[in-house]
Design an enzyme around this catalytic site. Sequence first.
Site, short mmCIF file in Angstrom:
data_model
loop_
_atom_site.label_atom_id
_atom_site.label_comp_id
_atom_site.label_asym_id
_atom_site.label_seq_id
_atom_site.Cartn_x
_atom_site.Cartn_y
_atom_site.Cartn_z
N GLY A 161 0.81 -1.20 0.00
CA GLY A 161 0.00 0.00 0.00
C GLY A 161 0.85 1.26 0.00
N LYS A 181 -3.43 -10.57 -2.44
CA LYS A 181 -3.29 -11.82 -3.19
C LYS A 181 -3.55 -12.98 -2.24
CE LYS A 181 -0.15 -9.77 -6.54
NZ LYS A 181 1.19 -9.77 -7.15
N LYS A 236 0.61 -18.71 -6.76
CA LYS A 236 2.05 -18.47 -6.93
C LYS A 236 2.76 -18.31 -5.59
CE LYS A 236 1.97 -13.87 -5.96
NZ LYS A 236 2.91 -12.97 -5.26
N ASN A 291 7.22 -14.63 0.56
CA ASN A 291 6.91 -16.06 0.60
C ASN A 291 8.13 -16.91 0.33
OD1 ASN A 291 3.73 -16.42 0.78
ND2 ASN A 291 4.13 -14.60 -0.46
N VAL A 341 2.65 -10.42 6.99
CA VAL A 341 1.81 -11.54 6.60
C VAL A 341 2.45 -12.33 5.45
CG1 VAL A 341 -0.43 -12.18 5.63
CG2 VAL A 341 -0.28 -10.35 7.34
#
Length: 319
Positions: A13, A102, A183, A248, A267
Amino acid sequence: MTRVAVLGAGGWGTALAAMLAAHERPTVLWARRAEFAERLRRERVNADYLPGVDLPASLELASDLNVALEGAALALVVVPSVGVEELLEQLPRELGIVLCAKGLDAHGGQLSRLAHSRGFSRIAVLSGPNHAEEIGRGLPAATVVASHDAEFANTAQRALMTPSFRVYTSDDVVGVELGGVLKNVIALSCGMVDGLGLGDNAKAALITRGLLEMRRYLEAQGAREATVYGLSGLGDLVATCTSRHSRNRAAGERIARGEDIAAGGKVVEGMRSARLLHAWALEHGADLPIVAAVHGVLEGELEPLEAMSNLMERRARPE
């Protein structure tokens, strides 16, 4: 000129808000916590989530949602997927929204469908190979904004496109939105390969076979094959699986090394998505072996090396 409210002051953001403000777009960045918004206003940098990126003087900061939305024709919803439902309940239904998270909703469904069920009609999703760390610094990138409403997709495209941020439109909402979900799971597996030191060949194999799993999942949801091989599919997959900026991929690396996966309080969407996608695969009899392997590691049923070995030892078959 369209006034844009960016709802969510995490890294993504903040990058979007800084980019738009730097190109003289009227922009306000909303942070849920008043003290955090005040710190951003005072320091003009988001040291917690996007260090090293200065916030333009023209960028407004707000912690009052009503103030943030005042005069805004477009809102970018950039909170984690688990927080989207709560935020949607607070937004006026006539507002045009672009969903930038996402992930899936609490029931494993699409966020766009959740928004539609809550009475919103001007809905779009944004997805692509877009690392916040690079976009916040003005490095070139491309993305896709998808909507069933062509006029609204064009409105969002005009509002968001800058000389360094190329925006394409699409009407394949399912494909663009869900490519960004799977993904992240594949990126976790690639991070495990990095953490185990298994090499680039293994990672390339995971990306390629992961693309096949993405196609199986997306086509089962009604997405077009072309979308799988576009920016929101293959493009985002490659960026997330290989970049040092990928949250990730980095989490997968820490898992393989037996380290803390808290990611500094940020997160890691792929961890939640792995559980939801594995449940979907079991329910529908779908073959998503990489998703299953990542799920097994996250649940403590498999060690990372064991999971990778299981993938290598699967039955021989044609490509």
